[in-house]
Each structure stands twice: as structure tokens, then as C-alpha cells.
Design a protein around this motif. Structure first.
Motif, PDB file in Angstrom:
ATOM      1  N   ASP A  41      12.361  -2.600  56.460  1.00 38.32           N
ATOM      2  CA  ASP A  41      13.357  -1.544  56.642  1.00 38.32           C
ATOM      3  C   ASP A  41      12.874  -0.396  57.525  1.00 38.32           C
ATOM      4  N   HIS A  42      11.611  -0.036  57.441  1.00 38.60           N
ATOM      5  CA  HIS A  42      11.120   1.108  58.205  1.00 38.60           C
ATOM      6  C   HIS A  42      11.214   0.913  59.721  1.00 38.60           C
ATOM      7  N   PRO A  43      10.892  -0.271  60.271  1.00 41.86           N
ATOM      8  CA  PRO A  43      11.101  -0.455  61.716  1.00 41.86           C
ATOM      9  C   PRO A  43      12.579  -0.367  62.112  1.00 41.86           C
ATOM     10  N   ILE A  44      13.459  -0.837  61.258  1.00 34.76           N
ATOM     11  CA  ILE A  44      14.894  -0.735  61.539  1.00 34.76           C
ATOM     12  C   ILE A  44      15.313   0.731  61.516  1.00 34.76           C
ATOM     13  N   ALA A  45      14.797   1.467  60.552  1.00 32.89           N
ATOM     14  CA  ALA A  45      15.098   2.899  60.472  1.00 32.89           C
ATOM     15  C   ALA A  45      14.632   3.610  61.745  1.00 32.89           C
ATOM     16  N   ARG A  46      13.434   3.315  62.193  1.00 30.61           N
ATOM     17  CA  ARG A  46      12.897   3.935  63.407  1.00 30.61           C
ATOM     18  C   ARG A  46      13.748   3.572  64.617  1.00 30.61           C
ATOM     19  N   TYR A  47      14.158   2.304  64.689  1.00 26.87           N
ATOM     20  CA  TYR A  47      15.000   1.831  65.786  1.00 26.87           C
ATOM     21  C   TYR A  47      16.327   2.599  65.808  1.00 26.87           C
ATOM     22  N   SER A  48      16.872   2.876  64.636  1.00 23.50           N
ATOM     23  CA  SER A  48      18.144   3.615  64.577  1.00 23.50           C
ATOM     24  C   SER A  48      17.987   5.023  65.144  1.00 23.50           C
ATOM     25  N   LEU A  49      16.837   5.623  64.913  1.00 22.41           N
ATOM     26  CA  LEU A  49      16.569   6.950  65.487  1.00 22.41           C
ATOM     27  C   LEU A  49      16.377   6.856  67.005  1.00 22.41           C
ATOM     28  N   ASP A  50      15.563   5.890  67.418  1.00 24.78           N
ATOM     29  CA  ASP A  50      15.233   5.752  68.841  1.00 24.78           C
ATOM     30  C   ASP A  50      16.436   5.404  69.701  1.00 24.78           C
ATOM     31  N   THR A  51      17.404   4.678  69.123  1.00 24.44           N
ATOM     32  CA  THR A  51      18.549   4.189  69.897  1.00 24.44           C
ATOM     33  C   THR A  51      19.864   4.849  69.493  1.00 24.44           C
ATOM     34  N   ASP A  52      19.792   5.826  68.605  1.00 26.61           N
ATOM     35  CA  ASP A  52      20.987   6.523  68.110  1.00 26.61           C
ATOM     36  C   ASP A  52      22.018   5.549  67.550  1.00 26.61           C
ATOM     37  N   ARG A  53      21.558   4.670  66.657  1.00 23.40           N
ATOM     38  CA  ARG A  53      22.431   3.684  66.022  1.00 23.40           C
ATOM     39  C   ARG A  53      22.511   3.933  64.520  1.00 23.40           C
ATOM     40  N   VAL A  54      23.708   3.733  63.982  1.00 20.21           N
ATOM     41  CA  VAL A  54      23.947   3.833  62.549  1.00 20.21           C
ATOM     42  C   VAL A  54      23.658   2.462  61.934  1.00 20.21           C
ATOM     43  N   ILE A  55      22.870   2.452  60.875  1.00 21.43           N
ATOM     44  CA  ILE A  55      22.539   1.214  60.173  1.00 21.43           C
ATOM     45  C   ILE A  55      23.686   0.849  59.234  1.00 21.43           C
ATOM     46  N   VAL A  56      24.058  -0.425  59.223  1.00 22.81           N
ATOM     47  CA  VAL A  56      25.039  -0.950  58.275  1.00 22.81           C
ATOM     48  C   VAL A  56      24.293  -1.933  57.380  1.00 22.81           C
ATOM     49  N   THR A  57      24.384  -1.736  56.061  1.00 20.81           N
ATOM     50  CA  THR A  57      23.612  -2.589  55.158  1.00 20.81           C
ATOM     51  C   THR A  57      24.253  -2.692  53.785  1.00 20.81           C
ATOM     52  N   TYR A  58      23.865  -3.759  53.077  1.00 16.69           N
ATOM     53  CA  TYR A  58      24.133  -3.907  51.646  1.00 16.69           C
ATOM     54  C   TYR A  58      22.836  -3.689  50.864  1.00 16.69           C
ATOM     55  N   ASP A  59      21.740  -3.426  51.560  1.00 13.36           N
ATOM     56  CA  ASP A  59      20.401  -3.363  50.995  1.00 13.36           C
ATOM     57  C   ASP A  59      20.143  -2.001  50.367  1.00 13.36           C
ATOM     58  N   ASP A  60      19.934  -1.975  49.052  1.00 11.35           N
ATOM     59  CA  ASP A  60      19.719  -0.691  48.386  1.00 11.35           C
ATOM     60  C   ASP A  60      18.332  -0.112  48.657  1.00 11.35           C
ATOM     61  N   ASP A  61      17.481  -0.819  49.407  1.00  6.21           N
ATOM     62  CA  ASP A  61      16.201  -0.242  49.811  1.00  6.21           C
ATOM     63  C   ASP A  61      16.416   1.025  50.629  1.00  6.21           C
ATOM     64  N   PHE A  62      17.496   1.067  51.400  1.00 11.02           N
ATOM     65  CA  PHE A  62      17.784   2.265  52.181  1.00 11.02           C
ATOM     66  C   PHE A  62      18.224   3.418  51.281  1.00 11.02           C
ATOM     67  N   VAL A  63      18.626   3.111  50.050  1.00 10.24           N
ATOM     68  CA  VAL A  63      18.976   4.131  49.070  1.00 10.24           C
ATOM     69  C   VAL A  63      17.715   4.561  48.314  1.00 10.24           C
ATOM     70  N   LEU A  64      16.893   3.594  47.934  1.00  7.14           N
ATOM     71  CA  LEU A  64      15.789   3.840  47.012  1.00  7.14           C
ATOM     72  C   LEU A  64      14.441   4.089  47.676  1.00  7.14           C
ATOM     73  N   GLU A  65      14.204   3.492  48.848  1.00  9.79           N
ATOM     74  CA  GLU A  65      12.841   3.485  49.384  1.00  9.79           C
ATOM     75  C   GLU A  65      12.659   4.129  50.754  1.00  9.79           C
ATOM     76  N   VAL A  66      13.729   4.342  51.501  1.00  8.69           N
ATOM     77  CA  VAL A  66      13.595   4.883  52.854  1.00  8.69           C
ATOM     78  C   VAL A  66      14.184   6.293  52.878  1.00  8.69           C
ATOM     79  N   ASP A  67      13.374   7.259  53.213  1.00  8.39           N
ATOM     80  CA  ASP A  67      13.829   8.649  53.254  1.00  8.39           C
ATOM     81  C   ASP A  67      14.862   8.843  54.347  1.00  8.39           C
ATOM     82  N   GLU A  68      15.849   9.687  54.072  1.00  8.78           N
ATOM     83  CA  GLU A  68      16.947   9.931  55.010  1.00  8.78           C
ATOM     84  C   GLU A  68      16.473  10.448  56.366  1.00  8.78           C
ATOM     85  N   GLY A  69      15.393  11.154  56.420  1.00  9.75           N
ATOM     86  CA  GLY A  69      14.902  11.678  57.683  1.00  9.75           C
ATOM     87  C   GLY A  69      14.303  10.632  58.597  1.00  9.75           C
TER      88      GLY A  69
END
Length: 114
Positions: A41-69
């Protein structure tokens, strides 16, 4: 309004095609050369910042484990029983009501948008 999106591995490929038909600039991790199945998840999160993309997911890891920043924004579907049509329609409806620039952090989305 259109969104720039990156779809997580758990989002069906057909959602990608439907979003593209709506005019959105959508990518799926399965088709991004540096990613693929089982990408953390962390590389995807970084990619979303680098490319200004919104992540679409069903994965609750983005709720529980990846900080919003660590990502641009996430559209999180907690109902994995929605059809591909419903998921694409929900994202498109959200885009018609909120410009991408207004999306921040984690956003829960679901049937209430239909």
C-alpha cells in the motif's frame, strides 16, 4: 469534472473501463509498470501523491495502516458487494459534486451516492 484515479488491485478491471468511458483519467495497479498484484500500500500511496491521483480501494489497510498524509486522497468502499456498475457510477457521481482538488484524506463512499 473528471478525476485522476489509481485503482487498487482489489478493484475489478471493468471499473477502470467504465470510469474511462465517463472521461476519467484512470489507471489500475495491475497495468502500471512499476506495480502489479501484491504491491504494498505505501508505494501506491506515494504514487498517488507523485501523480496527483485519488486511490480507489476496498482495502481497509488504507483506513487502518496508512496515514492520510502519505497519499493524495482515498475513495474507500467498505461494501465489497457493490457491482462494478455501482462502483463506477458512485465515483462518477462524487466527481460531479466535488472537484478533485476538494478531496482530502480518506473518504468513505457507498450506496448513498446512487
Amino acid at each position: 469534472m473528471t478525476y485522476r484515479l489509481i485503482l487498487d488491485e482489489n478493484v475489478e478491471h471493468e471499473v477502470l473501463h467504465r470510469l474511462e468511458n465517463y472521461g476519467h483519467d484512470a489507471e489500475h495497479v495491475d497495468f502500471v509498470p512499476e506495480f502489479g498484484k501484491e504491491t504494498a500500500d505505501h508505494p501506491i500511496a506515494r504514487y498517488s501523491l507523485d501523480t496527483d491521483r485519488v486511490i480507489v480501494t476496498y482495502d481497509d489497510d488504507f483506513v487502518l495502516e496508512v496515514d492520510e498524509g502519505l497519499y493524495r486522497a482515498v475513495l474507500y468502499f467498505d461494501d465489497a458487494t457493490l457491482s462494478v456498475e455501482q462502483v463506477a457510477d458512485i465515483i462518477h457521481t462524487v466527481s460531479q459534486n466535488y472537484p478533485q482538488a476538494e478531496l482530502q484524506g480518506l473518504e468513505y463512499v457507498g450506496e448513498e451516492w446512487l
